[in-house]
Design a protein around this motif. Structure first.
Motif, PDB file in Angstrom:
ATOM      1  N   VAL A 157     -18.182 116.236   6.418  1.00 25.15           N
ATOM      2  CA  VAL A 157     -17.688 114.710   5.697  1.00 25.15           C
ATOM      3  C   VAL A 157     -17.189 113.635   6.374  1.00 25.15           C
ATOM      4  O   VAL A 157     -17.689 112.783   6.513  1.00 25.15           O
ATOM      5  N   HIS A 158     -16.358 114.165   7.432  1.00 23.18           N
ATOM      6  CA  HIS A 158     -15.713 113.327   8.414  1.00 23.18           C
ATOM      7  C   HIS A 158     -16.865 112.976   9.400  1.00 23.18           C
ATOM      8  O   HIS A 158     -16.832 111.855   9.748  1.00 23.18           O
ATOM      9  N   ASP A 159     -17.779 113.684   9.828  1.00 17.15           N
ATOM     10  CA  ASP A 159     -18.986 113.187  10.711  1.00 17.15           C
ATOM     11  C   ASP A 159     -19.797 112.426  10.087  1.00 17.15           C
ATOM     12  O   ASP A 159     -20.135 111.208  10.601  1.00 17.15           O
ATOM     13  N   GLU A 160     -20.175 112.583   8.673  1.00 17.42           N
ATOM     14  CA  GLU A 160     -20.948 111.464   7.971  1.00 17.42           C
ATOM     15  C   GLU A 160     -20.314 110.364   7.636  1.00 17.42           C
ATOM     16  O   GLU A 160     -20.864 109.000   7.912  1.00 17.42           O
ATOM     17  N   ILE A 161     -18.966 110.260   7.422  1.00 15.89           N
ATOM     18  CA  ILE A 161     -18.114 109.063   7.397  1.00 15.89           C
ATOM     19  C   ILE A 161     -18.160 108.239   8.771  1.00 15.89           C
ATOM     20  O   ILE A 161     -18.451 107.254   8.707  1.00 15.89           O
ATOM     21  N   ALA A 162     -17.960 108.994   9.737  1.00 12.44           N
ATOM     22  CA  ALA A 162     -18.108 108.202  11.182  1.00 12.44           C
ATOM     23  C   ALA A 162     -19.355 107.547  11.498  1.00 12.44           C
ATOM     24  O   ALA A 162     -19.570 106.758  12.110  1.00 12.44           O
ATOM     25  N   LEU A 163     -20.569 108.348  11.188  1.00  5.96           N
ATOM     26  CA  LEU A 163     -21.883 107.877  11.476  1.00  5.96           C
ATOM     27  C   LEU A 163     -22.042 106.599  10.596  1.00  5.96           C
ATOM     28  O   LEU A 163     -22.554 105.571  11.008  1.00  5.96           O
ATOM     29  N   ALA A 164     -21.732 106.520   9.355  1.00  8.12           N
ATOM     30  CA  ALA A 164     -21.782 105.413   8.341  1.00  8.12           C
ATOM     31  C   ALA A 164     -21.076 104.399   8.994  1.00  8.12           C
ATOM     32  O   ALA A 164     -21.517 103.210   8.866  1.00  8.12           O
ATOM     33  N   LYS A 165     -19.766 104.507   9.328  1.00 10.41           N
ATOM     34  CA  LYS A 165     -18.927 103.536  10.061  1.00 10.41           C
ATOM     35  C   LYS A 165     -19.743 102.811  11.008  1.00 10.41           C
ATOM     36  O   LYS A 165     -19.757 101.702  11.377  1.00 10.41           O
ATOM     37  N   ALA A 166     -20.034 103.672  11.985  1.00 14.19           N
ATOM     38  CA  ALA A 166     -20.836 103.144  13.086  1.00 14.19           C
ATOM     39  C   ALA A 166     -22.045 102.132  12.842  1.00 14.19           C
ATOM     40  O   ALA A 166     -22.437 101.308  13.545  1.00 14.19           O
ATOM     41  N   GLU A 167     -22.860 102.727  11.896  1.00  8.75           N
ATOM     42  CA  GLU A 167     -24.064 102.076  11.572  1.00  8.75           C
ATOM     43  C   GLU A 167     -23.737 100.564  10.860  1.00  8.75           C
ATOM     44  O   GLU A 167     -24.272  99.583  11.258  1.00  8.75           O
ATOM     45  N   VAL A 168     -22.654 100.585  10.166  1.00 13.01           N
ATOM     46  CA  VAL A 168     -22.119  99.801   9.135  1.00 13.01           C
ATOM     47  C   VAL A 168     -21.528  98.552  10.310  1.00 13.01           C
ATOM     48  O   VAL A 168     -21.981  97.255  10.122  1.00 13.01           O
ATOM     49  N   ARG A 169     -20.635  98.988  11.193  1.00  9.40           N
ATOM     50  CA  ARG A 169     -20.103  98.299  12.279  1.00  9.40           C
ATOM     51  C   ARG A 169     -21.266  97.390  13.067  1.00  9.40           C
ATOM     52  O   ARG A 169     -21.137  96.151  13.344  1.00  9.40           O
ATOM     53  N   GLN A 170     -22.415  98.025  13.315  1.00  7.38           N
ATOM     54  CA  GLN A 170     -23.544  97.433  14.003  1.00  7.38           C
ATOM     55  C   GLN A 170     -23.986  96.332  13.346  1.00  7.38           C
ATOM     56  O   GLN A 170     -24.318  95.167  13.709  1.00  7.38           O
ATOM     57  N   ASP A 171     -24.214  96.651  12.018  1.00  4.74           N
ATOM     58  CA  ASP A 171     -25.139  95.606  11.292  1.00  4.74           C
ATOM     59  C   ASP A 171     -24.036  94.276  10.799  1.00  4.74           C
ATOM     60  O   ASP A 171     -24.257  93.251  10.573  1.00  4.74           O
ATOM     61  N   VAL A 172     -22.865  94.590  10.513  1.00  2.91           N
ATOM     62  CA  VAL A 172     -21.981  93.695  10.332  1.00  2.91           C
ATOM     63  C   VAL A 172     -21.652  92.576  11.562  1.00  2.91           C
ATOM     64  O   VAL A 172     -21.621  91.602  11.348  1.00  2.91           O
ATOM     65  N   LYS A 173     -21.825  93.568  12.691  1.00  3.09           N
ATOM     66  CA  LYS A 173     -21.880  92.469  13.932  1.00  3.09           C
ATOM     67  C   LYS A 173     -23.118  91.487  13.998  1.00  3.09           C
ATOM     68  O   LYS A 173     -23.030  90.162  13.943  1.00  3.09           O
ATOM     69  N   ARG A 174     -24.234  92.087  13.315  1.00  3.54           N
ATOM     70  CA  ARG A 174     -25.370  91.331  13.423  1.00  3.54           C
ATOM     71  C   ARG A 174     -25.240  90.192  12.362  1.00  3.54           C
ATOM     72  O   ARG A 174     -25.633  88.847  12.511  1.00  3.54           O
ATOM     73  N   GLY A 175     -24.599  90.377  11.272  1.00  2.19           N
ATOM     74  CA  GLY A 175     -24.243  89.278  10.159  1.00  2.19           C
ATOM     75  C   GLY A 175     -23.271  88.608  10.726  1.00  2.19           C
ATOM     76  O   GLY A 175     -23.537  87.218  10.079  1.00  2.19           O
ATOM     77  N   VAL A 176     -22.189  88.633  11.386  1.00  2.00           N
ATOM     78  CA  VAL A 176     -21.382  87.904  11.702  1.00  2.00           C
ATOM     79  C   VAL A 176     -22.112  86.969  12.702  1.00  2.00           C
ATOM     80  O   VAL A 176     -21.704  85.664  12.601  1.00  2.00           O
ATOM     81  N   ILE A 177     -22.929  87.295  13.625  1.00  2.00           N
ATOM     82  CA  ILE A 177     -23.725  86.250  14.696  1.00  2.00           C
ATOM     83  C   ILE A 177     -24.354  85.403  13.814  1.00  2.00           C
ATOM     84  O   ILE A 177     -24.576  84.227  13.964  1.00  2.00           O
TER      85      ILE A 177
END
Length: 176
Positions: free
Chosen positions: A30-50
């Motif tokens: 569960v912790h690994d899946e949460i970390a993976l989701a955070k990493a993917e969302v962080r990348q997409d949030v960065k694109r959205g912010v740009i």
């Protein structure tokens, strides 16, 4: 030689050790899946912010530069002999085209934002595996099977005839 039962992968582990190991593995998953989701969302949030910043810059350019630069450009074009109204029209159209170009760049950035596909696929795979796991049925234990040292009251007799529910088994049954 070492005793094969003393290492962690031995077959002589107790149910408690197996349960603790399964719980630790599930927690790590569960912790690994949460970390993976955070990493993917962080990348997409960065694109959205740009993309948002580019939209904001386009808006600021339109609001602040339009009055000053349009007057300057219109009077510069007017020096070529064109009428003043045509000069202001040309300048206004140029700023609208510039804003449209910046908006297209921002839309292209927003289109690159995707859902966290790896996390979703991993969660679906985990859910599929866990749905196949069913708890073993446990027999109901009645309170009458447990010897009581005190007895004789109506409450004790009522408790003796009532089956004892295993809380873990009832939770497992209700979640499937």
């Amino acid at each position: 030689m070492s005793d094969p039962g003393n290492y962690a992968g031995g077959t002589d582990r107790s149910i408690g050790q197996l349960f603790a190991s399964a719980t630790a593995e599930m927690s790590a998953l569960v912790h690994d899946e949460i970390a993976l989701a955070k990493a993917e969302v962080r990348q997409d949030v960065k694109r959205g912010v740009i993309g948002s910043v580019v939209f904001i810059v386009a808006g600021v350019l339109i609001l602040f530069s339009l009055p000053v630069l349009s007057f300057a450009a219109a009077y510069w074009i007017h020096t070529s002999g064109l009428g003043l109204a045509w000069c202001f029209g040309i300048v206004g159209l140029a700023f609208i085209l510039l804003a449209g170009l910046l908006a297209l760049i921002a839309i292209a950035k927003f289109k690159k934002v995707k859902p966290p596909e790896k996390s979703i696929a991993s969660a679906k795979q985990t859910a599929a595996v866990l749905q196949g796991v069913k708890p073993h049925p446990r027999p109901a234990v009645t309170a009458g099977a447990i010897r009581r040292t005190q007895g004789g009251t109506l409450v004790d007799k009522a408790i003796e005839n009532r089956p004892v529910q295993d809380r873990a088994a009832s939770v497992a049954r209700s979640s499937t």
